[in-house]
Design an enzyme around this catalytic site. Structure first.
Site, short mmCIF file in Angstrom:
data_model
loop_
_atom_site.label_atom_id
_atom_site.label_comp_id
_atom_site.label_asym_id
_atom_site.label_seq_id
_atom_site.Cartn_x
_atom_site.Cartn_y
_atom_site.Cartn_z
N VAL A 62 0.89 -1.16 0.00
CA VAL A 62 0.00 0.00 0.00
C VAL A 62 0.93 1.21 0.00
CG1 VAL A 62 -1.76 1.29 1.26
CG2 VAL A 62 -1.85 -1.21 1.21
N SER A 63 0.95 1.96 -1.09
CA SER A 63 1.91 3.03 -1.25
C SER A 63 1.74 4.10 -0.17
CB SER A 63 1.76 3.68 -2.63
OG SER A 63 2.08 2.77 -3.65
N ALA A 64 2.81 4.84 0.08
CA ALA A 64 2.77 5.93 1.04
C ALA A 64 1.74 6.97 0.60
CB ALA A 64 4.15 6.57 1.16
#
Length: 413
Positions: free
Chosen positions: A81-83
């Site tokens: 889950v990307s920043a």
């Protein structure tokens, strides 16, 4: 009325969630990652912590922290889950509006929820991933968060999702080294493709606009993403110059000429030679545009990568998670570095060379730093993508990177 411990805990958790989300949004606005009203509203609405329930909530809402959800046997990150900062940056690049049809390639659930919030009930969001574990996890999150309208498909992203095409926007959330024909075919003319495109080793999320059979860049930002899997997989190759466990040093190759590893390994252990440019960067000034110029101007510029222990031991003077542009010429090499100046907020750019011709190679790297400062410091490069086989005389003058499906060009004003 029951106000027992469970209800108190739930209320405290909800208050903490709201506080963390508000802090995240304020910080993203301060950083310039969130700019438009509709994207801010989406980030305020989506309960992103539900996607990674085993993770500390403060980590989930930290603007720079990606949450890794899957790795392979070698520890390579396969899904995340990307920043929040990266997600906000890409969505702003995509310039999405209510009613649009959007394809996301590389699923995690959270990004698709943000997209669904923005396009609204009259729009369409399709999220695709090659890994069924990833799409199943995304499905659970989207259902829990109230976004059942998102279409979730398990397919190789190289082929897109033709049954819902054409799309107004395609948003890619995995690192790609090429632009498959399906992405262009499924994008409306004038539509936007946002993709973390790896060019000569370094990845930038690029916003492209389709103009017929070519893509023209409309801004880009340095970033990091997990690599694409499946048909389009094309990973950087690492060759080690120093193999002591825990302090490895190597070169990341991405279409660069095959190096003389034995000669360069010997060179690494020769005394360093330094060359200084007289060009300074402010402490908060990014070197990403300089590095793109160096990649444009110099032919053999892989990235030097290493462990922090190698720096501590003095084997190399600089370490960066993205890698450091390094000019390689036969048995010698030189990499970009900095040193403090009399102004505590400015750092002088230079090069550190190793090998029999260290000084010449370092001087050549420094000369291009000076060219960037004199000619291109106030400019931004332009990236274009053409179909493979496009004749040279049709391409703009500049650096050309040939991939299986495309010819990517980098030009400067």
């Amino acid at each position: 009325m029951d106000n027992g411990p469970d209800m108190m805990t739930e209320a405290n958790s909800s208050a903490n969630e709201d506080q963390l989300r508000d802090q995240m949004i304020r910080r993203l606005i301060e950083l310039g990652a969130l700019r438009s009203r509709q994207v801010v509203a989406a980030f305020r609405k989506v309960p992103r912590h539900l996607a990674t329930p085993d993770e500390d909530m403060a980590t989930v809402y930290s603007v720079e922290r990606a949450v890794i959800t899957k790795t392979d046997a070698d520890g390579v990150q396969l899904s995340s889950v990307s920043a929040p900062r990266i997600q906000a940056m890409q969505i702003e690049q995509a310039d999405i509006h209510p009613g649009m049809q959007v394809l996301e390639i590389g699923s995690g659930g959270v990004n698709a929820a943000y997209l669904a919030e923005i396009v609204g009930k009259d729009g369409l969001v399709v999220t695709a991933d090659i890994d069924s574990e990833v799409t199943e996890r995304a499905s659970v999150f989207l259902s829990q968060a109230g976004y059942d309208q998102v279409h979730i498909v398990t397919v190789d992203g190289e082929n897109g999702v033709p049954e819902h095409a054409p799309y107004d926007r395609i948003l890619v959330t995995v690192q790609a080294a090429d632009i498959p024909p399906a992405w262009l075919d499924q994008l409306k003319d004038g539509g936007r493709l946002v993709v973390p495109l790896r060019v000569r080793g370094m990845t930038r999320t690029v916003a492209f606009v389709r103009h017929g059979d070519r893509l023209l860049s409309d801004g880009f930002e340095l970033c990091g993403f997990v690599p694409m899997q499946g048909i389009g997989e094309n990973r950087v190759r690492l060759v080690l110059l120093h193999e002591v466990s825990g302090e490895e040093v190597g070169l990341r190759l991405d279409g660069h000429p095959e190096p003389d590893v034995e000669a360069l390994s010997a060179a690494l252990h020769t005394p360093p030679v330094k060359s200084w440019s007289g060009v300074a960067l402010a402490g908060d000034e990014s070197n990403e545009h300089l590095d793109l110029w160096l990649t444009t101007a110099l032919d053999n510029l892989p990235l030097l990568a290493g462990q922090q222990a190698a720096r501590a031991r003095g084997i190399v003077a600089s370490i960066s998670p993205h890698g450091i542009p390094t000019l390689v010429e036969a048995d010698s090499f030189a990499y970009r570095t900095v040193r403090p100046t009399d102004d505590p907020d400015r750092f002088e750019l230079g090069a550190i060379g190793h090998g029999p011709h260290a000084q010449e190679v370092a001087d050549r790297l420094v000369e291009q730093i000076r060219v960037w400062d004199r000619v291109h410091r106030s400019h931004r490069a332009h990236i274009e993508v053409y179909p493979a086989g496009t004749p040279d005389d049709v391409l703009p003058a500049g650096r050309v990177i040939d991939r299986p499906h495309t010819r990517i060009t980098i030009t400067w004003p």
